[in-house]
Design an enzyme around this catalytic site. Structure first.
Site, short mmCIF file in Angstrom:
data_model
loop_
_atom_site.label_atom_id
_atom_site.label_comp_id
_atom_site.label_asym_id
_atom_site.label_seq_id
_atom_site.Cartn_x
_atom_site.Cartn_y
_atom_site.Cartn_z
N GLY A 23 4.65 -10.38 -54.33
CA GLY A 23 5.38 -9.42 -53.52
C GLY A 23 6.36 -10.06 -52.57
O GLY A 23 7.42 -9.48 -52.28
N ASP A 24 6.04 -11.24 -52.08
CA ASP A 24 6.96 -11.98 -51.20
C ASP A 24 8.27 -12.25 -51.94
O ASP A 24 9.36 -12.04 -51.39
CB ASP A 24 6.31 -13.28 -50.75
CG ASP A 24 7.22 -14.13 -49.88
OD1 ASP A 24 7.77 -13.60 -48.89
OD2 ASP A 24 7.40 -15.32 -50.19
N ALA A 25 8.16 -12.67 -53.18
CA ALA A 25 9.36 -12.96 -53.98
C ALA A 25 10.14 -11.68 -54.27
O ALA A 25 11.38 -11.66 -54.20
CB ALA A 25 8.96 -13.65 -55.28
#
Length: 135
Positions: A23-25
């Protein structure tokens, strides 16, 4: 972005931190795309602007704007990410901010892995729209 969709069981087996890693990416790619689309890549501060929008305090504020729009499943994934045991918190964030940011990242990771790209776009647009309206 990959077109491989994982089953709910496969996603459930993943740790909250693994979902947050994906999700960070996803979230950072959305921010970078938005900045470049808006022509902000020409002013030399693109990296600084990206970091300002993907840091834990900014992600925590983003989460607070979209939280009322989450369904039960999304809230559950968010809480799972928020409550994940992390080993280090950045100096620029409180524990609460970092937990919210991790929860947001887990949510975006789950949505991406389950093929819910329209929902990602919808939540991202809501968060940005409410940010603009608040300013």
């Amino acid at each position: 972005m990959s077109n491989e969709i994982l089953s709910a069981q496969e996603i459930q087996k993943m740790s909250a931190l693994a979902l947050a890693h994906i999700g960070d990416a996803v979230f950072e790619l959305l921010v970078r795309t938005e900045l470049c689309r808006n022509g902000l890549s020409v002013n030399g501060n693109l990296h600084k602007q990206t970091v300002a929008k993907v840091c834990a305090p900014a992600q925590a504020a983003f989460l607070e704007r979209i939280f009322p729009h989450l369904n039960e499943q999304e809230e559950a994934v968010y809480r799972r990410g928020r409550n994940a045991h992390v080993h280090a918190i950045p100096q620029n964030a409180t524990r609460a901010q970092y937990g919210k940011a991790t929860g947001l990242e887990a949510l975006f990771g789950m949505l991406y892995l389950s093929g819910q790209k329209e929902r990602i776009a919808q939540l991202y647009a809501m968060g940005r729209e409410e940010e603009t309206n608040a300013v």
